[in-house]
Design an enzyme around this catalytic site. Sequence first.
Site, PDB file in Angstrom:
ATOM      1  N   LYS A  12      -3.660   5.056  -9.314  1.00  0.00           N
ATOM      2  CA  LYS A  12      -2.236   4.865  -9.007  1.00  0.00           C
ATOM      3  C   LYS A  12      -1.446   4.752 -10.324  1.00  0.00           C
ATOM      4  CE  LYS A  12      -3.679   3.014  -4.626  1.00  0.00           C
ATOM      5  NZ  LYS A  12      -3.419   2.236  -3.442  1.00  0.00           N
ATOM      6  N   HIS A  90      -1.004  11.176  -0.064  1.00  0.00           N
ATOM      7  CA  HIS A  90      -1.372   9.754  -0.067  1.00  0.00           C
ATOM      8  C   HIS A  90      -0.311   8.971   0.702  1.00  0.00           C
ATOM      9  CE1 HIS A  90      -2.139   5.674  -1.367  1.00  0.00           C
ATOM     10  NE2 HIS A  90      -3.371   6.082  -1.649  1.00  0.00           N
ATOM     11  N   GLY A 167      -5.087  -1.610  -0.089  1.00  0.00           N
ATOM     12  CA  GLY A 167      -4.604  -2.684  -0.959  1.00  0.00           C
ATOM     13  C   GLY A 167      -4.460  -4.028  -0.264  1.00  0.00           C
TER      14      GLY A 167
HETATM   15  P1  PGA Z   1      -7.308   0.327  -2.310  1.00  0.00           P
HETATM   16  O1  PGA Z   1      -6.518   1.719  -2.381  1.00  0.00           O
HETATM   17  O2  PGA Z   1      -8.769   0.640  -2.584  1.00  0.00           O
HETATM   18  O3  PGA Z   1      -6.697  -0.533  -3.368  1.00  0.00           O
HETATM   19  O4  PGA Z   1      -7.137  -0.210  -0.927  1.00  0.00           O
HETATM   20  C1  PGA Z   1      -7.047   2.893  -1.850  1.00  0.00           C
HETATM   21  C2  PGA Z   1      -6.053   4.024  -1.997  1.00  0.00           C
HETATM   22  O5  PGA Z   1      -4.856   3.801  -1.818  1.00  0.00           O
HETATM   23  O6  PGA Z   1      -6.438   5.172  -2.288  1.00  0.00           O
END
Ligand code: PGA
Length: 245
Positions: A12, A90, A167
Amino acid sequence: MPAKKLIAANWKMNGSRALIETVSQQLTTLNSEVDVLICPPATLLAYFPVSGHYSLGAQDISEHAEGAYTGELSGGLIKEAGASFVLAGHSERRQYHAESDQLICAKIQQAVTAGLTPVLCIGETLAERQQENTEQVIAKQLAAVYASHPELLAKSVIAYEPVWAIGTGESASPEQAQETHAFIRRQLAEYDSKAAVNVRILYGGSVNAANCQALFTQADIDGALVGGASLKPAEFMQICQSAKD
Ligand code: PGA
């Protein structure tokens, strides 16, 4: 069944040249039983040492091939920066940048035209799951790309990422994820039955070192798209190690 699992890191809007150094060094200790993909911010792509131990991907791509589109990155530019994959659709792009299924389809076409492997991200929100609309939502997201362009499926990776699990620390259970992955594979078979058997379907959403093993034992889970845990080199390595089977 796809031959090898693919573990993809989605940094990200995080990371640094220092993180590249640590991660790229650690990954040299992995053997070839698992495929690893790192998707850092595009400005960091060119700082990665060229390596046979991982591939690189961008997190987004323009739907245009070139031209007056300030701030955008074409497939050609992404490729030239050293990437061979790109994420498309995404949920953070769908949510914060109002990306539509049609736009995402155009991005996937651009990716394939540029010789990049698109990772199509799909998944339902909490409200959609509570209303028992998960399958409907996913079927629509897949149809938007593959109903009109079934030839793109053999060149794609799919990432199932329930929005409520991203997240939040609340991963889908292995059984929940498997059920949806099996549904995705059945849906894809309608567009290209041969490609559907081989396409890698990654699970994403709060994957970590503690829960990945149980996810990876599921029949239709062919790897993971890892956000938060991919920023912790030791934990990311553990996830990669767990995917070897
Ligand atoms: P996360 O994110 O592992 O922090 O939940 C996954 C993603 O958004 O690809």
